[in-house]
Design a protein around this motif. Sequence first.
Motif, short mmCIF file in Angstrom:
data_model
loop_
_atom_site.label_atom_id
_atom_site.label_comp_id
_atom_site.label_asym_id
_atom_site.label_seq_id
_atom_site.Cartn_x
_atom_site.Cartn_y
_atom_site.Cartn_z
N GLY A 88 0.81 -1.20 0.00
CA GLY A 88 0.00 0.00 0.00
C GLY A 88 0.85 1.25 0.00
O GLY A 88 2.08 1.19 0.06
N LYS A 89 0.19 2.39 -0.06
CA LYS A 89 0.89 3.66 -0.08
C LYS A 89 1.23 4.12 1.33
O LYS A 89 0.59 3.74 2.31
CB LYS A 89 0.04 4.73 -0.78
CG LYS A 89 -0.14 4.50 -2.27
CD LYS A 89 -0.85 5.68 -2.91
CE LYS A 89 -0.95 5.51 -4.42
NZ LYS A 89 -1.61 6.68 -5.06
N ARG A 90 2.27 4.95 1.41
CA ARG A 90 2.61 5.56 2.68
C ARG A 90 1.47 6.47 3.13
O ARG A 90 0.79 7.08 2.30
CB ARG A 90 3.90 6.37 2.57
CG ARG A 90 5.14 5.55 2.33
CD ARG A 90 6.35 6.45 2.11
NE ARG A 90 6.64 7.27 3.28
CZ ARG A 90 7.49 6.93 4.24
NH1 ARG A 90 8.12 5.78 4.19
NH2 ARG A 90 7.72 7.75 5.26
N GLY A 91 1.28 6.55 4.44
CA GLY A 91 0.24 7.43 4.94
C GLY A 91 -0.46 6.84 6.14
O GLY A 91 -0.08 5.78 6.65
N PRO A 92 -1.50 7.48 6.62
CA PRO A 92 -2.20 7.01 7.82
C PRO A 92 -2.78 5.62 7.69
O PRO A 92 -2.84 4.87 8.67
CB PRO A 92 -3.31 8.06 8.02
CG PRO A 92 -2.85 9.26 7.27
CD PRO A 92 -2.05 8.74 6.12
N CYS A 93 -3.24 5.26 6.49
CA CYS A 93 -3.83 3.93 6.28
C CYS A 93 -3.41 3.41 4.91
O CYS A 93 -3.66 4.05 3.89
CB CYS A 93 -5.35 4.00 6.36
SG CYS A 93 -6.15 2.39 6.09
N PRO A 94 -2.78 2.24 4.85
CA PRO A 94 -2.33 1.70 3.56
C PRO A 94 -3.44 1.01 2.78
O PRO A 94 -3.27 0.72 1.59
CB PRO A 94 -1.25 0.70 3.97
CG PRO A 94 -1.70 0.21 5.32
CD PRO A 94 -2.35 1.40 5.98
N ASN A 95 -4.57 0.74 3.41
CA ASN A 95 -5.64 -0.02 2.77
C ASN A 95 -6.43 0.87 1.81
O ASN A 95 -6.48 2.09 1.97
CB ASN A 95 -6.57 -0.62 3.82
CG ASN A 95 -5.83 -1.47 4.83
OD1 ASN A 95 -4.79 -2.06 4.51
ND2 ASN A 95 -6.34 -1.55 6.05
N THR A 96 -7.04 0.24 0.84
CA THR A 96 -7.82 0.98 -0.17
C THR A 96 -9.23 0.42 -0.25
O THR A 96 -9.49 -0.73 0.12
CB THR A 96 -7.16 0.88 -1.55
OG1 THR A 96 -6.96 -0.50 -1.87
CG2 THR A 96 -5.82 1.59 -1.55
N THR A 97 -10.15 1.23 -0.73
CA THR A 97 -11.56 0.84 -0.79
C THR A 97 -11.86 0.09 -2.08
O THR A 97 -11.60 0.57 -3.19
CB THR A 97 -12.46 2.09 -0.70
OG1 THR A 97 -12.18 2.77 0.52
CG2 THR A 97 -13.93 1.70 -0.74
N VAL A 98 -12.38 -1.12 -1.93
CA VAL A 98 -12.81 -1.95 -3.05
C VAL A 98 -14.19 -2.49 -2.70
O VAL A 98 -14.39 -3.06 -1.62
CB VAL A 98 -11.84 -3.11 -3.31
CG1 VAL A 98 -12.35 -3.98 -4.47
CG2 VAL A 98 -10.45 -2.59 -3.61
#
Length: 653
Positions: A365-375
Amino acid sequence: MGNQICVAPDCTYHSEEHASECRPGGRDPSVFSNIDALTSGGKALEDEYKLAEVPESVEAAEDAAALPKPQDSHAEAAESPDGAEEMAATVSKSEVQRLLVEAKEAHIEEQAKIDDADRARQMKSDLLATRNSMRQDNTTFGTSRVANRYGMEPCLPQFVPGKHVPLLGLLNPMSGAMAGMDILAVCRATPYYQDRMFNIIEVVRGRRRGGMLDVFRMELSAAKDEARAQGTRPRLISGGGDGTGSFSLFIVFLALAADPKRSDLVDTGNGFIWTDDELVESFPALVQMPLGSANDFANILGWGQKYPGSRKLSCTSHAWSASVLGQWFAAAMDPASKVVNFDIWGIVPREGETKCDFKLAALSGKRGPCPNTTVDGKRQVHLAEAGKPVPFFVCLYFSAGFGAYMTARFQLNRHKTPVANRMEYARQGAGVILERTPPQMHLRLDNVEFECEGQPYFPPRRHRGIRGRGYREAGFYNINWQAHALHGADRAGMVKRLTSKRKPVRFNDGKLDMFRWKFASLLKNPGLRVQTDKKKDMMLRFTGGKGTGIFFQWDGEARFAFSPTGEDFHIFIRQVMNIPVVLGPWVKRSLIGDIDDGRAVQFAFCGDSEDEQRRVRERILTNIRGDLDLELNATLQEMEAMSFPTAPPAKAD
C-alpha cells in the motif's frame, strides 16, 4: 572427433588446440616414459602417432581400429641399441591405446591442478581488491555528506592483542539516522577495526568468490584462533535495529556453511566448516549495538537505548560523542564484560511434519495514515510477495494481533530518525483501533488459539465460551522489554501484584513467557507490567478459513500468514539454540533478574533428543540455501487463489 593428445617427446601441452603449437619443456616423465620407449626406436613410429586420437572411454579404445598400423617402423626400430626396436615391433594396438588413455587422464589431472592454481591466484587477487574497497571510506568526513557526528578525526581505543578480546562487527550503515554509516567511517580510519568492522549489507550481497562474505569468513576464523589462544571466544558486534541480531546470526551461519563446490569450504560432518567442538567453544558472543528505533535487544543487554554518543543536547560537542563511542568499544572488547547464555527460539514445523502449513505475504500500500484501499465499498488489505528476512530465529518476542498489524503498517512508513519512527508507531496504532477490520482479517484475535506444552492456553477458559475477539494481542516475551514500555512478570493474584516483587522475564531460563492482554488489562495489572506464564513451547492455530489470515510479528518484523488450502494452519515455536551474549556496562539487574543459572556459557543446538537437534541444524542449512524462502513465502498465484487483493487500485482514496 575425440580429444587429441600430442605425444611428441618434449611436449607438455596435450590438447587438440595446441597440437600445432607444440613446444618443449617440463613434461611428466612418469606418464610418458613408456611412450618414449615406443617412439625412441624409430622416426616412423613417432611420425605415425604424432597426433593420435584419444578415445573418450576404454570401450571406445577397443573400437579404435582406424589407427594406422606402423608397419615400416619395425625395421628402423631394430637399429636401436637398447632393444626398444623389439618392443616397438611387438607392441599391440591396445597397448598403444592404453598408454594414450593414461596420457589423457594424466593431462586432465594436470589441467585440474593448473585450474586450481589459477582459481587460487584469482581468489587472492579478488580478496585483496575486496579488502581495499572495504578500507575505503565512501563517507569522507565533512565532504560527501553531512559532517560525521563523531568529528573530523575520531579515534577508537587501540586494540591490544592478548589484552583485549578479538572483535568483529556487522553494522547496518542506514540505521540510527545513519549513525551506523558514521561509525563505519570511524572504523575505516582506525587500524584493526578497519579490517574487522563490516557493512552488513555489503556482506550479504558479496557472496561471490573473493567477495565480502569470504573476507568476513577469514576474519571470523582468524578471530577464533586468536581468542582460543587467549582461552576465550571472539565477540561479534551486531549494529542495527532489533531485527539485526537474528540477521547477524544468519550471516555467521552463512559464512560457516560448507560448500561442496569449493575445496576451501570442506564439510566437517555437520554441514559447517567448523567442527561441533569449535562451534561450542568459539561461536562468537553477540554484542548488540543500538542503532534502531526501539533498541529493545541492546537495552536489555546493557548496551544502551540510543546509538553510542547520541547527543541529547544540540550543544554537545563532537569530541564528547567520539569519547562515548570509544568507551562503548572499549567495553565491548573488555574481557571483564560478562558473557552469559541467551535463549534463541525458532519457528519450525510441528512434530511429525517436515514443512510448515502456512504461507507468508507482506502488507502492501501507499505511505500514509492507512495503507488499505476501498474496493466494493470496503477497506481492503492488499498483499505483496514477502522478501527477507524469512521468519525463523526469534530472539526477543512474538505476538499476533494489534501490535503485529501496527508493525506491518509502520514498515510502509519508516522515517529517518527514531523520534519520527516512534510517532509513526503511535499514528498507525490509533488507525488500527479506530478503523473497521478489513474482510481479510477477523476482529482482534477471533479464530486464534494458542496451545503450550500440548495444553490450551488462549483464549483462557474457552470451555466457557470465551473467544479471542475479546483480546487485543497474545504471544510471548523472551526479554523483559518491549517498545520502551511493556514488561513481563510471573502471573499472581491482585494482592501480590500490588505488594511484592515478582520474577521478571528471563532470557536464559529455557522458557517462553506467554502473555495475553486487552485494554482492561492495563487496569487489572495494574500498569504496563504484563502477567506472564512460563512455558516450554507454543503453537498458534488459526481457524478463520479461506481468504482470511492474521498478522504476526517477531522481533519487530511483521508478516501476514494464511493457509494456501483454506484449512486451519499452525505456527509452532520452540527453543532451537543457546548462544553467548555480552552484557554491557548499563545493564539493569532489576530488568533481567537472576541470570546466573550455573550453566557453562556455550553455543548449542537445542532439542529434547539428538534428532530434534539435528533438525534444527538442517533447518538452518535450509535457510542458508534459500529453500526456506520457497517454503514459507507465498507467490502471487497462491495469494490470488485465496482471493486476496494483490495490488492496490491505480487511484487510492
